[in-house]
Design a protein around this motif. Structure first.
Motif: not given
Length: 414
Positions: A27-34, A86-92
């Motif tokens: 739950x607390x780990x930083x994740x980037x969505x590809x 909550x604005x915490x997901x970055x897509x690359x």
């Protein structure tokens, strides 16, 4: 859902990718969505604000009203859905040649930025003055470059003589910068113009008359940014702002064979600052005419700095006739200044240039042209730690039709 790890970073995707597999993140780990999409005509990364952003094969003005995105809405794990909400997901975009640089690049930025300004003519000089006075909290140094050494010397001297008494370090320092060092900065401001139709010339759309003259200039500096490996913000202030942004992107990403290779400026690195003054002109008219009053509380501006501009009197109570009337008045407001015998550059330099740049540096909502489906389109947007975000609203059908018409017009400009 697939999960991966690379260089200690957790990644997620709907697609099987040639990356080392990993268990589902905590739950607390930083994740980037590809995402896995054609990369040429879209941003390499962005803030995912809607689940369909993760499945859409292209972006477009539909992203300004997420209900209209033509893509399936995916089912996300609860922890990932909360993060997105909550604005915490970055897509690359995994297909972009620079995807690893985007994912693993340093996202922390200095509190005060180094800004370099190309050309201190009418717009550049006014912009410089405004940034000197307003930018102390966000800008450390402003480097200026111009073809005229005397112009650079004059503005350097003038700016050095502006300071608060007994607080001499509060305002940004202004200093000369050589052309070969222009991209040793956090923000590059392109305010150069090869030709501006003179007052009284009878040219109705002055901005488009400048396209042929200014395109080679912006392309040249975009290629220089590529060579320098520039990782900052490339801002276009010269007219026509929106087509010049597109030209800069294409030139910067053209390989030796002239084809797109994705090794230059990222689309999200380029922003055009022309819409701010249009928004301010609409507000000025709304303060003078009660028919437009709703703009002050619920209005919006979209599109280019010129032909194709869309002003909405209100989003919740949109009136197409009133909005079109207001749009026309805003679009031709610069002609009133020309009729007085002056070039209309003061308000654009401050409202579109200085104010929007400072808002952007602060991570606040501002007016600017961003890449949507390969064209640069003026919208309300902001930079976040997880990428560029464009405002999404429930847009009335009549208003959305106007935006689609503008998108078509911008795409036709080559």
């Amino acid at each position: 859902m697939y999960y991966y790890t690379r260089r200690g970073r957790k990644l997620a995707s709907f697609s099987p990718l040639p990356l080392p597999a990993a268990p589902e993140p905590g739950e607390s780990e930083e994740v980037t969505f590809l995402i896995d999409c054609p990369p040429e005509e879209r941003r390499a990364s962005f803030l995912a604000a809607d689940p369909r952003h993760l499945t859409a094969q292209r972006d477009s003005v539909e992203w300004l009203d997420s209900r209209r995105i033509d893509a399936p809405e995916p089912e996300l794990p609860e922890w990932l859905a909360r993060r997105l909400k909550h604005g915490g997901l970055r897509a690359v975009n995994f297909r972009h040649p620079a995807w690893e640089r985007v994912v693993f690049g340093e996202r922390r930025q200095p509190n005060r930025k180094r800004v370099n300004l190309l050309a201190v003519g009418d717009v550049g000089g006014t912009l410089l003055t405004a940034l000197k006075l307003l930018g102390g909290e966000n800008i450390s140094t402003i480097g200026i470059c111009d073809l005229s050494a005397a112009t650079v010397a004059r503005w350097t001297a003038e700016m050095s003589q502006i300071s608060w008494p007994w607080n001499y370090e509060a305002l940004p320092k202004v200093e000369p910068v050589a052309p070969e060092h222009l991209f040793e900065c956090d923000v590059f401001l392109f305010a150069a113009a090869k030709a501006v139709p003179p007052v009284g010339s009878g040219v109705q759309d002055v901005r488009m008359a400048q396209l042929a003259a200014n395109r080679p200039l912006v392309e040249s500096y975009a290629r220089q940014a590529r060579s320098a490996g520039f990782g900052g913000l490339f801002v276009v202030l010269s007219d026509p702002v929106d087509p010049l942004c597109r030209a800069a992107y294409r030139a910067s990403n053209a390989g030796p064979d002239g084809k797109w290779d994705g090794l230059g400026l990222l689309a999200e690195q380029i922003q055009g600052f022309g819409l701010g003054v249009m928004n301010a002109r609409a507000a000025a008219l709304a303060q003078q005419d009660l028919r437009y009053l709703s703009f002050l509380s619920d209005g919006r501006s979209f599109g280019p700095h010129g032909e194709g501009l869309v002003i909405a009197n209100s989003i919740k109570k949109y009136d197409d006739a009133i909005s079109r009337e207001l749009t026309e008045q805003v679009k031709t407001a610069n002609l009133r200044i020309r009729e007085l015998g002056f070039k209309p550059f003061v308000a654009p330099a401050v409202s579109s240039g200085a104010m929007q740049l400072l808002l952007a540096l602060r991570g606040q909502w501002h007016c600017g042209s961003v890449c949507l489906g390969g064209v640069w389109f003026g919208v309300r947007n902001r930079y976040t730690v997880n990428g560029l975000e464009t405002e999404s609203l429930e847009l009335p059908d009549e208003l959305f039709a106007r935006l689609k018409e503008t998108e078509t017009g911008l795409r036709a400009i080559e």
